[in-house]
Every structure is written in C-alpha cells, then in structure tokens.
Design an enzyme around this catalytic site. Structure first.
Site, PDB file in Angstrom:
ATOM      1  N   GLY A  72      -4.846   1.542   5.934  1.00 44.97           N
ATOM      2  CA  GLY A  72      -5.926   0.849   5.232  1.00 44.97           C
ATOM      3  C   GLY A  72      -5.475  -0.534   4.812  1.00 44.97           C
ATOM      4  N   ASN A  73      -6.010  -1.006   3.704  1.00 48.37           N
ATOM      5  CA  ASN A  73      -5.719  -2.388   3.307  1.00 48.37           C
ATOM      6  C   ASN A  73      -4.495  -2.479   2.391  1.00 48.37           C
ATOM      7  OD1 ASN A  73      -6.645  -2.635   0.326  1.00 48.37           O
ATOM      8  ND2 ASN A  73      -8.277  -1.491   1.334  1.00 48.37           N
ATOM      9  N   VAL A 108      -4.656  -1.384  -1.539  1.00 47.37           N
ATOM     10  CA  VAL A 108      -4.474   0.055  -1.770  1.00 47.37           C
ATOM     11  C   VAL A 108      -3.075   0.488  -1.316  1.00 47.37           C
ATOM     12  CG1 VAL A 108      -5.369   2.363  -1.278  1.00 47.37           C
ATOM     13  CG2 VAL A 108      -6.961   0.474  -1.633  1.00 47.37           C
ATOM     14  N   GLY A 109      -2.558  -0.158  -0.290  1.00 46.64           N
ATOM     15  CA  GLY A 109      -1.190   0.132   0.152  1.00 46.64           C
ATOM     16  C   GLY A 109      -0.199   0.004  -1.003  1.00 46.64           C
ATOM     17  N   GLU A 143       0.279   1.616   7.202  1.00 42.58           N
ATOM     18  CA  GLU A 143      -0.322   0.991   8.386  1.00 42.58           C
ATOM     19  C   GLU A 143      -1.419   0.073   7.870  1.00 42.58           C
ATOM     20  OE1 GLU A 143       0.342   1.463  11.717  1.00 42.58           O
ATOM     21  OE2 GLU A 143       1.969   2.894  11.433  1.00 42.58           O
ATOM     22  N   CYS A 155      -8.220  -2.781  13.440  1.00 40.33           N
ATOM     23  CA  CYS A 155      -7.099  -3.423  12.742  1.00 40.33           C
ATOM     24  C   CYS A 155      -6.334  -4.374  13.652  1.00 40.33           C
ATOM     25  CB  CYS A 155      -6.165  -2.372  12.170  1.00 40.33           C
ATOM     26  SG  CYS A 155      -5.567  -1.209  13.398  1.00 40.33           S
TER      27      CYS A 155
HETATM   28  P1  NAD Z   1     -10.944   2.427   3.314  1.00 40.90           P
HETATM   29  O1  NAD Z   1     -11.789   1.735   2.332  1.00 40.90           O
HETATM   30  O2  NAD Z   1     -11.491   3.593   4.073  1.00 40.90           O
HETATM   31  O3  NAD Z   1      -9.627   2.863   2.530  1.00 40.90           O
HETATM   32  C1  NAD Z   1      -8.596   3.564   3.159  1.00 40.90           C
HETATM   33  C2  NAD Z   1      -8.277   4.810   2.360  1.00 40.90           C
HETATM   34  O4  NAD Z   1      -7.799   4.438   1.072  1.00 40.90           O
HETATM   35  C3  NAD Z   1      -9.493   5.697   2.148  1.00 40.90           C
HETATM   36  O5  NAD Z   1      -9.140   7.013   2.473  1.00 40.90           O
HETATM   37  C4  NAD Z   1      -9.801   5.519   0.687  1.00 40.90           C
HETATM   38  O6  NAD Z   1     -10.357   6.673   0.107  1.00 40.90           O
HETATM   39  C5  NAD Z   1      -8.453   5.216   0.081  1.00 40.90           C
HETATM   40  N1  NAD Z   1      -8.567   4.414  -1.141  1.00 40.90           N
HETATM   41  C6  NAD Z   1      -9.402   3.385  -1.359  1.00 40.90           C
HETATM   42  N2  NAD Z   1      -9.202   2.870  -2.594  1.00 40.90           N
HETATM   43  C7  NAD Z   1      -8.208   3.600  -3.152  1.00 40.90           C
HETATM   44  C8  NAD Z   1      -7.533   3.550  -4.419  1.00 40.90           C
HETATM   45  N3  NAD Z   1      -7.847   2.649  -5.345  1.00 40.90           N
HETATM   46  N4  NAD Z   1      -6.558   4.459  -4.641  1.00 40.90           N
HETATM   47  C9  NAD Z   1      -6.236   5.350  -3.703  1.00 40.90           C
HETATM   48  N5  NAD Z   1      -6.833   5.442  -2.498  1.00 40.90           N
HETATM   49  C10 NAD Z   1      -7.801   4.584  -2.225  1.00 40.90           C
HETATM   50  O7  NAD Z   1     -10.420   1.455   4.437  1.00 40.90           O
HETATM   51  P2  NAD Z   1     -10.003  -0.062   4.310  1.00 40.90           P
HETATM   52  O8  NAD Z   1      -8.792  -0.203   3.494  1.00 40.90           O
HETATM   53  O9  NAD Z   1     -11.172  -0.929   4.030  1.00 40.90           O
HETATM   54  O10 NAD Z   1      -9.609  -0.250   5.833  1.00 40.90           O
HETATM   55  C11 NAD Z   1      -9.590  -1.485   6.408  1.00 40.90           C
HETATM   56  C12 NAD Z   1      -8.177  -2.053   6.411  1.00 40.90           C
HETATM   57  O11 NAD Z   1      -7.314  -1.147   7.058  1.00 40.90           O
HETATM   58  C13 NAD Z   1      -8.072  -3.334   7.177  1.00 40.90           C
HETATM   59  O12 NAD Z   1      -7.211  -4.199   6.500  1.00 40.90           O
HETATM   60  C14 NAD Z   1      -7.460  -2.911   8.484  1.00 40.90           C
HETATM   61  O13 NAD Z   1      -6.774  -3.913   9.176  1.00 40.90           O
HETATM   62  C15 NAD Z   1      -6.561  -1.822   8.052  1.00 40.90           C
HETATM   63  N6  NAD Z   1      -6.311  -0.902   9.132  1.00 40.90           N
HETATM   64  C16 NAD Z   1      -5.050  -0.779   9.608  1.00 40.90           C
HETATM   65  C17 NAD Z   1      -4.801   0.066  10.671  1.00 40.90           C
HETATM   66  C18 NAD Z   1      -3.435   0.248  11.228  1.00 40.90           C
HETATM   67  O14 NAD Z   1      -3.266   1.175  11.991  1.00 40.90           O
HETATM   68  N7  NAD Z   1      -2.462  -0.568  10.887  1.00 40.90           N
HETATM   69  C19 NAD Z   1      -5.853   0.779  11.233  1.00 40.90           C
HETATM   70  C20 NAD Z   1      -7.115   0.639  10.708  1.00 40.90           C
HETATM   71  C21 NAD Z   1      -7.332  -0.200   9.651  1.00 40.90           C
END
Ligand code: NAD
Length: 440
Positions: A194-195, A198-199, A216, A250
């Site tokens: 994800g982003n 949150v990472g 990731e 991504c």
């Molecule tokens: P998203 O909003 O679905 O969040 C990802 C996960 O984090 C979800 O399961 C969500 O429930 C959880 N989450 C959200 N907020 C949280 C919090 N405060 N505390 C704990 N968990 C929480 O997805 P996103 O982050 O919008 O995804 C898009 C991002 O992910 C982009 O930056 C994209 O580049 C990146 N991405 C990376 C890859 C990769 O493989 N490297 C793949 C897909 C997406």
C-alpha cells in the site's frame, strides 16, 4: 469455526499460533495441499472473483484473469514445481579448526503466524500472491483484504475459508479500526502492500514486537524515452502499461522523461496508441477500467490541468470514468509531479538529455520501477549503474513482475523486502544456521 460474533483479532492470532505450534503447517505435503486447494479455488471460482473485480474496479474479465486470477495460478504452479528444491538445506564449507568430521548447513524454518495486508488496486492478486509465499514457507496466515475493494474482500472472505485449512488461514475483513486492532497483536512477519504513510504505521506497530516487515510501497516510476527510438512501439507499450486498470498500478509508468523534439513526436503517437487500445470513446470500451472511488476521482481530476491535454482530459464522476489522458509541457513542479498519480494521467516532462534525466530521477525518491526505451547500450548501462529503483525495465513496462524468478519489491521510499517465487520463501522463512560436530 462458526462464530455468532466475529472472532476478535487476538483470538484469531492465538488460534493460528496454537495450530502452528502443533507443527501442522510444516510438512511440505501440507503446504502443497494448501497451494493446490488455493489453485482450485481460483479455477473453480474465477468467475466469482472476476465479477467482484468488475464491481470494484470495472475490470474486464480478460484483465481480471490476466492480472489477478491467472497471475496467481502461475505463481502457485511455479511454487509447486520448485518448492522441494527451494527448501533443500544448503551445505556450507566448515573451517579447518572444527575438524574434518564437522558439517554445516542452512535450512529454512517457517516463521510462525504471518499477517498479509493488501491494497485495493489488484485486490485479489496482492492478497493471494503473498499468501502463496507464506503458506509455501510453512506459516499460518492472517489475510486482511482492502475494504476499498469491498466486493473482492467479501468474495475472498467467503472463498478462502471454504478451501483452505481454517485453523491455519484466517481472513479478517475491515478498514482502519480492524487493521489497527490486528497490528496490536504479535506476528512473526508482516507483509504490507500500500502507501508509504500507512507503511510507516505498520512498521511502528511491528517495532513494538520486533516483528520483521516487508513493505511493498509505491511512488513515481519514470519512463525515459531516448531519441531515435521507434515511437509507435514505445507509445503502444507505454499506453498499455499506463492505462491498464485505469492507471491504478503500483508499477505503472508514472511520467515520461524525454527531450523536447522526441516529446513532440511522441504526443501524436500516444494519442494514436490510446485510440488503438480503447477506440475513440474509451468510456464505451469494455476493456477500460474505472477509478476506485469518488475521492480518487476528484483527486485525479484536480491533476488534469497540470499541462496541455494531448488526449483525454475528460471524465464522468458518477461513472467514476476518467479518460486515458496524456499531458504535455508539464512543469517538474506541477501538482501532477508532486505525488504518485495512481490513475490514467501520463505527463510528459522535457529534459535536455541523459545527464539531466539521470539527475531528475536521482533528485527524487527511489522509484518502485524505472523504464528505459533506448537502443543505446551506453544509455541503458548508464541508467542501470547511476540510478536506484526497485526494478528496471528496458523496453516494456510492468512485465518484470510477471517473471517468477525475479524478486519483486521496492527500495527506499518504494519499500523494503521483496517476494515472488523463491524470494517469497526467503521472505517468509528464517534461514537457520546449523553446525554439526559429531560427539564420537
Ligand atoms: P489501501 O487504501 O487499500 O490501503 C492498503 C491497506 O492498508 C488496506 O488493507 C487498508 O485497510 C490498510 N490501511 C489503511 N489505512 C490504515 C491505517 N491507518 N492503519 C492500518 N492499516 C491501514 O491502498 P492504498 O494504500 O491506497 O494503495 C495504493 C498505494 O499502494 C500506492 O502508493 C501504490 O503504489 C501502492 N502499491 C504498491 C504495490 C507494490 O506491490 N509495491 C502494489 C499495489 C499498490
């Protein structure tokens, strides 16, 4: 198990940990059975998943199979074929002072209970591919799909327990409160996609328990287009990579870097490529996806006036449709260049040559992917040697992540750790050092 109220995160983890302690997940036979059942789930219920992906993201059936269902099946098949080989202990030379009878080796130990948190953009693949690795390495798994792809989340929450060993694999659905509650528990590894915001939350929570993490993440992945390349081929490949899943990938090329003359010739080539892929009205094309929600639609609409519109630029909020859009004459400081786009907008930024392109890339966060369209060995080599990125693709965006024998992951702001194929075994195992000195 049948619960009238949803099982609490602490209970889920305790239950899976108890299973792990019995040793049930360790035999290779159990692991392979789980993978085969997961494969069956994908082949028997592919249509259910494709319908969910259509509901969440307007994905066509072809795209759903190609990028999520069949992708995961291939990952399973590759793992089933090579698992025994990957798990083989590796002998290590022993120094002379330990005597000729001493031997040493490394062996892969499962970690325990793994948490996989997935995003919404490839909501099936990005949950299941890490689960494949975690199971192949002999772990119990808690899988947390994204609440922003609710149909896919519900389908996975229904299908996974119906196919896999429910004492070792659990699905926990939900958003921030549920994930926060999960993150308070002790896991043996957390795999987050994800982003970066949150990472950081995930990594902080993991630090409390000294839990290792794989992150990731995303970022702006540049595409450098050299002069003297076949721009029709380049435009076709850029458009396919960029506009797949309406740009919500991504590793999609985020922006193009090229010299002004090449930019001028690339603009009409990109317009032609978009039309060849989706017709004159992409809204009517069954192959073009939709933006995940209104919030992202509004964010993306705000980025469209960051440059001169070459093609696209129009949308329909109610339908969450944003046309495949190419922007030219984009200033490096324009809003579209200040964040990861994660949508169907491709800005072209001019640089005067290779030196400036390399400096442009190195002045910014390390990208998840970097794409280079060049016939020049010197240019290709210089970019490889003078920049850092999670992956590097010459001539074809996205495709490196379909090579099962390549690690997939980021570096710096684009993440840490990697997976796919044998790299998933590395990620989800502890490589134990063993020394054996006979007593006799
Ligand atoms: P998203 O909003 O679905 O969040 C990802 C996960 O984090 C979800 O399961 C969500 O429930 C959880 N989450 C959200 N907020 C949280 C919090 N405060 N505390 C704990 N968990 C929480 O997805 P996103 O982050 O919008 O995804 C898009 C991002 O992910 C982009 O930056 C994209 O580049 C990146 N991405 C990376 C890859 C990769 O493989 N490297 C793949 C897909 C997406």
């Amino acid at each position: 198990m049948n619960h009238s109220t949803p099982e609490q995160p602490a209970d889920v983890v305790a239950r899976l940990r108890a299973t792990f302690r019995t040793g049930r997940t360790k035999p290779v036979a159990w692991r392979m059975t789980q993978l085969r059942r997961l494969r069956e789930m994908l082949t028997d219920h592919g249509a259910d998943l494709a319908a969910a992906l259509q509901a969440d993201l307007g994905k066509s059936v072809t795209e759903a199979y190609r990028t999520e269902i069949d992708f995961t099946v291939r990952e399973i098949d590759h793992t089933l074929e090579h698992l025994a080989d990957w798990l083989r202990p590796e002998p290590a030379p022993v120094p002379a002072h330990l005597g000729a009878d001493a031997t040493a080796w490394t062996q892969y130990d499962p970690l325990g209970v793994v948490l996989v948190i997935a995003p919404w953009n490839y909501p099936a693949q990005l949950l299941l591919a890490p689960v494949v690795g975690a199971l192949a390495a002999g772990n119990a798994v808690v899988a947390k799909p994204s609440e922003m792809a609710p149909a896919t989340s519900a389908a996975l929450a229904r299908l996974l327990p119906a196919h896999l060993d429910t004492d070792a694999v659990a699905v926990v659905e939900g958003g921030i409160p549920e994930t926060t509650a999960l993150l308070a528990e002790r896991f043996d590894h957390i795999f987050y996609t994800g982003n970066g915001t949150v990472g950081r939350i995930v990594m902080r929570a993991a630090a409390e328990h000294l839990t290792p993490v794989t992150l990731e993440l995303g970022g702006k992945s540049p595409a450098f287009v050299d002069r003297d390349t076949d721009l029709d081929v380049v435009a076709d490949r850029l458009a396919r990579g960029k506009f797949l899943n309406a740009g919500q990938t991504c590793v999609a090329p985020d922006y193009v870097l090229t010299d002004p003359a090449t930019a001028a010739a690339l603009e009409p080539a990109l317009a032609r490529a978009v039309e060849a892929l989706f017709g004159t009205d992409p809204a009517a094309s069954g192959e073009y996806g939709r933006i995940v929600n209104e919030r992202h639609f509004d964010r993306l609409s705000g980025l469209v006036d960051s440059g001169r519109v070459v093609v696209g630029g129009v949308g329909d909020r109610t339908a969450k449709y944003l046309a495949p859009t190419v922007l030219a004459d984009v200033d490096p400081d324009a809003p579209v260049m200040r964040e990861e786009i994660f949508g169907p907008i491709l800005p072209i930024v001019s640089v005067l040559g290779l030196d400036e392109a390399i400096a442009f890339i190195n002045d910014r966060d390390k990208p998840l992917a970097l794409y280079v369209f060049s016939e020049s060995d010197g240019t290709r080599r210089r970019i490889a040697e003078e920049t850092s990125s999670g992956g590097l693709g010459y001539g074809l965006p996205l495709a490196h992540l379909t090579v099962s024998d390549l690690p997939f992951g980021g570096v710096g702001e684009s993440g840490m750790g990697n997976y796919h194929g044998r790299y998933s075994i590395e990620t989800f195992s502890h490589r134990k050092a063993v020394l054996d000195k006979p007593l006799g």
